[in-house]
Design a protein around this motif. Structure first.
Motif, mmCIF file in Angstrom:
data_model
loop_
_atom_site.group_PDB
_atom_site.id
_atom_site.type_symbol
_atom_site.label_atom_id
_atom_site.label_comp_id
_atom_site.label_asym_id
_atom_site.label_seq_id
_atom_site.Cartn_x
_atom_site.Cartn_y
_atom_site.Cartn_z
ATOM 1 N N ASN A 14 -51.898 -0.352 -24.006
ATOM 2 C CA ASN A 14 -52.233 -0.569 -22.303
ATOM 3 C C ASN A 14 -51.556 0.027 -21.478
ATOM 4 N N THR A 15 -51.746 0.516 -20.332
ATOM 5 C CA THR A 15 -51.099 0.320 -19.165
ATOM 6 C C THR A 15 -51.959 -0.793 -18.191
ATOM 7 N N LEU A 16 -51.173 -1.052 -17.726
ATOM 8 C CA LEU A 16 -51.165 -2.792 -16.699
ATOM 9 C C LEU A 16 -50.356 -2.342 -15.259
ATOM 10 N N GLU A 17 -51.460 -2.235 -13.866
ATOM 11 C CA GLU A 17 -50.295 -1.553 -13.576
ATOM 12 C C GLU A 17 -51.138 -2.267 -11.855
ATOM 13 N N PHE A 18 -50.198 -2.784 -10.979
ATOM 14 C CA PHE A 18 -50.413 -4.063 -10.186
ATOM 15 C C PHE A 18 -51.264 -4.018 -8.797
ATOM 16 N N SER A 19 -52.100 -4.096 -8.701
ATOM 17 C CA SER A 19 -53.386 -3.934 -7.806
ATOM 18 C C SER A 19 -52.922 -5.565 -6.306
ATOM 19 N N SER A 20 -53.377 -4.978 -5.206
ATOM 20 C CA SER A 20 -53.250 -5.520 -4.239
ATOM 21 C C SER A 20 -54.482 -5.270 -3.564
ATOM 22 N N ASP A 21 -55.127 -5.091 -3.632
ATOM 23 C CA ASP A 21 -56.660 -5.323 -3.229
ATOM 24 C C ASP A 21 -57.314 -6.309 -3.454
ATOM 25 N N TYR A 22 -56.760 -7.118 -3.633
ATOM 26 C CA TYR A 22 -57.569 -8.515 -3.991
ATOM 27 C C TYR A 22 -55.921 -9.745 -3.965
ATOM 28 N N PRO A 23 -56.299 -10.886 -3.990
ATOM 29 C CA PRO A 23 -54.845 -11.845 -4.067
ATOM 30 C C PRO A 23 -55.018 -12.186 -4.706
ATOM 31 N N ALA A 24 -53.163 -12.057 -5.335
ATOM 32 C CA ALA A 24 -52.529 -12.097 -6.626
ATOM 33 C C ALA A 24 -52.732 -13.131 -6.793
ATOM 34 N N ASN A 25 -52.956 -12.854 -8.100
ATOM 35 C CA ASN A 25 -53.007 -14.921 -8.786
ATOM 36 C C ASN A 25 -52.725 -14.720 -10.803
ATOM 37 N N SER A 26 -51.711 -15.598 -10.886
ATOM 38 C CA SER A 26 -51.390 -15.311 -12.102
ATOM 39 C C SER A 26 -51.616 -17.134 -12.808
ATOM 40 N N GLU A 27 -52.131 -17.374 -12.645
ATOM 41 C CA GLU A 27 -52.586 -18.839 -13.429
ATOM 42 C C GLU A 27 -52.654 -19.031 -15.194
ATOM 43 N N TYR A 28 -52.982 -17.437 -15.484
ATOM 44 C CA TYR A 28 -53.753 -17.839 -17.015
ATOM 45 C C TYR A 28 -53.215 -16.531 -17.687
ATOM 46 N N PRO A 29 -53.328 -16.650 -18.568
ATOM 47 C CA PRO A 29 -52.340 -15.548 -19.260
ATOM 48 C C PRO A 29 -52.577 -14.474 -19.933
ATOM 49 N N SER A 30 -52.112 -13.766 -19.398
ATOM 50 C CA SER A 30 -52.753 -12.403 -19.763
ATOM 51 C C SER A 30 -53.613 -11.829 -20.809
ATOM 52 N N ILE A 31 -53.191 -12.035 -21.684
ATOM 53 C CA ILE A 31 -53.478 -12.118 -23.428
ATOM 54 C C ILE A 31 -53.549 -13.507 -23.813
ATOM 55 N N ASP A 32 -54.799 -13.117 -23.914
ATOM 56 C CA ASP A 32 -55.076 -15.172 -25.042
ATOM 57 C C ASP A 32 -55.616 -15.065 -26.070
ATOM 58 N N LEU A 33 -55.478 -15.585 -26.947
ATOM 59 C CA LEU A 33 -55.854 -15.301 -28.120
ATOM 60 C C LEU A 33 -55.952 -16.518 -28.654
ATOM 61 N N HIS A 34 -56.941 -17.005 -29.640
ATOM 62 C CA HIS A 34 -58.177 -18.415 -29.694
ATOM 63 C C HIS A 34 -58.575 -18.341 -31.417
ATOM 64 N N TYR A 35 -58.249 -18.589 -32.476
ATOM 65 C CA TYR A 35 -58.852 -18.022 -33.540
ATOM 66 C C TYR A 35 -58.949 -16.705 -34.092
ATOM 67 N N CYS A 36 -57.881 -15.880 -33.893
ATOM 68 C CA CYS A 36 -57.882 -14.736 -34.078
ATOM 69 C C CYS A 36 -57.044 -15.312 -35.756
#
Length: 609
Positions: free
Chosen positions: A546-568
Motif C-alpha cells: 500500500n502507498t500512503l501519501e500526505f494530504s494537507s486538505d484537513y488538519p494534520a493529526n498523528s495521535e494514533y498508530p498508523s497500523i494497529d493490531l490487537h489479538y491478531c
C-alpha cells in the motif's frame, strides 16, 4: 417403432438459432400512465392486469411521472433497518417472473409518505433507465448566516419554498408534505466540499430536549446552541427527523426474491435507504447512482444500499454513491437472541433489534450456528427443521440437534446459509456521512479499483451482538487497488480499514478469532492523519504494497498508530510506503498478537511489544 427424425434434427440446431422467448413490451401510455399526471392508480391497474404473466417489460416514454399516496395500494410492510408500518407503494411488484421496468430516462417524482418500488417474491426483475425523487425531501437544509459566541446562538436562513416551517412555542416544525417534523437528528455540511464539515460531531445540536428557537426576520431562525460549538458562517445545518418516523420510505425495497438487476437508476432522495434488500439471492447493480439534486446538498436519509440475510452474489460495478446521510453499502446477517430453551430441540428466538422486527431469520433446511453472546463465537452448528412465527419479534425454531449440555449464559443464533459473496469494482463512494462500505459476510469478498472518501471509516468489517446485531465474521476478503482519499474527516481514530467485532463491556474475546483471511493490498491512501488499518480478532491478515501519501486538505493529526493490531494471528505487514509525513508512522501490535511479520515498510516504524 417409427424414427422420429424431427427430434434428431432439432437436436442438431444450435441453441442460439432456436426461437428465444421475447419479452412483451407494454407502453404504459396506452394504459393511461402519462407524464405530468398522477400515475399511481393507472399504473396499479396495469400492474394488476399482468399479474401471473412472465417476461413483461413496462416501457415509460420519457417524462416526469408523479406518484401520490392517496390512491396507492397499501400493505403492512416489515422492512429491515427501517420502521415497520402500513406502507403505500408506487410500484407494487409481487410474484413476478422476469418483469422489467424501463423508464426511458424518466423521472419518477413522489409526494409524501410513499414507498416507490417494492419487489417481493419475484425472480428476474430488472429496473433500468429512470430516476427517483421527491418534490419535498425528508430533510431540511439551513444555511448558517450568523453566529454569536457571546449569547451562544447562531442564525440560519431557510428557503421556505423548499423547506417550509412554522415556529410554535419556541420550537420549529418542518412541513414535510402532510406531516410535521420537529428539529431532530442533525449534521453540518460544508458546501465547498459537499461533505460533512471537518469534526462535524462537535456542532451537533442536542435534540433530546426541545430545541429552542426564535424567529428573527423573514426566513431566518436563531438557534440556541446549548453549549455546543457554533457552526461556521456559510456552512449548512441539515436536520432529518426523529425516530421512529424518520425511516419509513426506502426508495427500493427487495425481499424474498432472486436475480435482481438494477441499471442506470438514480435515487435523489428517500425517507430511508435508496435500496434495501433482504432474503434475496443474487443482486446486480450496474451504474446505479445515489446523489443529491443540484439545489440540495443531501440525498437519502440513510444508506445508499443495504443487504440483510442475502445469498448468491451481491455485485456492484460502476456505481456512484454520494451525499447520503449514512453508509454507501452494508452487507450482513443478523444475530437473534435465544430467549429460552423449551426442550426437544426447540428454542424461543427473538429478533434482537427493533428495526429488524419482521425479519425472516430462517426457513427449514437452513444451517444455523448457536453461539455465546458473551464471546460472540459459535460452539455448535445444526439445521432448521421448523419455524413458527409468533409475532414480528419472536418465533419458535426447531433444530435437528443441540449439544448435550448447553452452556450457561446468554446465547444467540446465526443463519449460516444466507450470506452472499460480494464483488465491488470501479465504484465511487464519497462525500457522505458515516462509512464507505460495511462488509460482514462469510462469503467471498472482492473490493477492487474503487474510490472511497467518507467521513468515517472507509471499509468497516465489524459484526456486533450488542447494538444492531449484525452478524457475519468474514472468511475471505480481498481489498485491492482502491483509492482512499482523506478518510475520517470526522476526526479521531478513523481508518481506511477497520476490522473488529464490536463488543460491550460485558463481552470478551473468546478462544479463537472472529474474522479470518483479510487482505489489504496495493491500495493508494491520501491521508491527513496517517492512518491505514486497525484490526482486532483477525486470523490471517495481510497488509502489503500500500502507498500512503500526505494530504494537507484537513488538519494534520498523528495521535494514533498508523497500523494497529490487537489479538491478531498470522499477520504480514510488508512492503508498505508512506511519503510526505514529517515523522515516521507507527505500526503497533498488542502482546496477545501472534505470528506477526513486519518488514520492508518505508516511512513506518514498528513499536516494540
Amino acid at each position: 417403432m417409427k424414427f422420429r427424425w424431427y427430434c434428431w434434427l432439432a437436436a442438431l440446431i444450435p441453441i442460439a438459432l432456436m426461437p428465444q422467448t421475447q419479452a412483451e413490451e407494454i407502453n404504459v401510455a396506452d394504459h393511461g400512465v402519462l407524464p405530468g399526471e398522477d400515475a399511481t392508480y393507472p399504473l396499479l391497474r396495469l400492474i394488476q392486469s399482468v399479474e401471473g404473466e412472465s417476461d413483461i417489460t413496462l416501457v415509460f416514454p420519457k417524462g416526469t411521472y408523479r406518484f401520490a399516496p392517496d390512491n396507492a395500494l397499501e400493505q403492512f410492510r416489515a422492512v429491515s433497518n427501517h420502521d415497520n408500518s402500513l406502507k403505500r407503494m408506487g410500484f407494487p411488484l409481487f410474484g413476478f417472473k422476469n418483469i422489467t421496468i424501463d423508464g426511458g430516462g424518466s423521472t419518477f417524482l413522489f409526494h409524501g409518505r410513499i414507498s416507490p418500488i417494492v419487489i417481493d417474491s419475484s425472480s428476474g426483475a430488472t429496473l433500468q433507465n429512470f430516476s427517483i425523487d421527491w418534490d419535498r425531501p425528508f430533510h431540511s437544509e439551513l444555511t448558517v448566516v450568523e453566529n454569536n459566541k457571546g449569547d451562544d446562538t447562531f442564525t440560519v436562513e431557510v428557503d421556505r419554498d423548499r423547506y417550509p416551517y412554522t415556529i410554535k412555542h419556541g420550537e420549529v416544525l418542518f412541513d414535510r408534505d402532510g406531516w410535521s417534523d420537529p428539529f431532530g437528528s442533525n449534521i453540518v455540511f460544508d458546501p465547498k466540499t459537499q461533505s460533512p464539515i471537518y469534526d462535524t460531531k462537535k456542532y451537533i445540536v442536542n435534540y433530546s430536549k426541545p430545541v429552542k428557537v426564535t424567529a428573527v426576520g423573514k426566513n431566518r431562525i436563531r438557534f440556541h446552541a446549548n453549549g455546543r460549538a457554533l457552526p461556521p458562517v456559510g456552512s449548512v445545518l441539515i436536520t432529518y427527523g426523529v425516530n421512529p418516523t424518520s425511516r419509513l420510505c426506502p426508495a427500493i425495497h427487495v425481499a424474498n426474491s432472486r436475480d435482481i438487476h438494477i441499471e442506470n437508476v438514480t435515487v435523489h432522495a428517500a425517507g430511508g435507504m435508496a435500496l434495501i434488500a433482504e432474503r434475496t439471492e443474487n443482486v446486480t447493480l450496474e451504474k446505479m447512482v445515489v446523489t443529491s439534486t443540484s439545489d440540495r446538498l443531501v440525498a437519502t436519509r440513510a444508506d445508499a444500499t443495504h443487504f440483510v440475510g442475502c445469498r448468491g452474489t451481491v455485485k456492484l460495478e460502476n456505481c456512484l454513491f454520494e451525499h447520503m446521510l449514512d453508509d454507501g453499502i452494508n452487507v450482513h446477517g443478523a444475530f437473534v437472541k435465544i430467549e429460552e430453551y423449551l426442550g426437544d430441540n426447540r428454542f424461543i428466538g427473538a429478533i434482537s433489534h427493533p428495526q429488524q422486527w419482521g425479519l425472516m431469520f430462517a426457513a427449514p433446511g437452513d444451517k444455523v450456528a448457536i453461539l455465546s453472546r458473551e464471546t460472540v463465537l459459535p460452539f455448535h452448528q445444526t439445521s432448521v427443521e421448523k419455524i413458527e412465527v409468533l409475532n414480528e419479534e419472536r418465533f419458535i425454531v426447531t433444530v435437528s440437534d443441540v449439544p448435550d449440555d448447553l452452556p450457561d449464559g446468554p446465547l444467540s443464533m446465526e443463519n449460516l446459509t444466507w450470506y452472499p459473496d460480494v464483488v465491488m469494482k470501479h465504484n465511487t463512494i464519497r462525500q457522505n456521512r458515516a462509512r464507505g462500505a460495511l462488509i460482514t459476510t462469510k462469503g467471498k469478498v472482492l473490493i477492487d479499483s474503487n474510490y472511497f472518501s467518507s467521513q468515517m471509516h472507509g471499509i468497516l468489517i465489524e459484526g456486533d451482538n450488542k447494538k444492531w446485531y449484525e452478524s457475519g465474521g468474514v472468511q475471505d476478503v480481498t481489498i485491492s487497488n482502491n483509492v482512499f482519499d482523506n478518510i475520517g474527516f470526522e476526526g479521531g481514530p478513523v481508518y481506511p480499514l477497520l476490522a473488529s467485532p464490536l463488543l460491550t463491556d460485558e463481552q470478551r474475546m473468546g478462544e479463537g478469532h472472529f474474522h479470518r483471511n483479510i487482505r489489504f493490498l496495493n491500495n493508494t491512501i491520501r491521508s491527513f492523519n496517517g492512518l491505514v488499518a486497525q484490526t482486532r480478532s483477525v486470523s490471517g491478515l495481510t497488509i502489503a504494497g500500500n502507498t500512503l501519501e500526505f494530504s494537507s486538505d484537513y488538519p494534520a493529526n498523528s495521535e494514533y498508530p498508523s497500523i494497529d493490531l490487537h489479538y491478531c494471528d498470522n499477520a504480514q505487514i510488508v512492503d508498505n510506503t508512506a511519503t510526505g509525513f514529517d515523522h515516521a508512522l507507527t505500526i503497533a501490535q498488542s502482546a496477545d498478537s501472534t505470528d506477526v511479520e513486519i518488514k520492508d515498510n518505508i516511512g513506518f516504524q514498528a513499536e516494540s511489544k
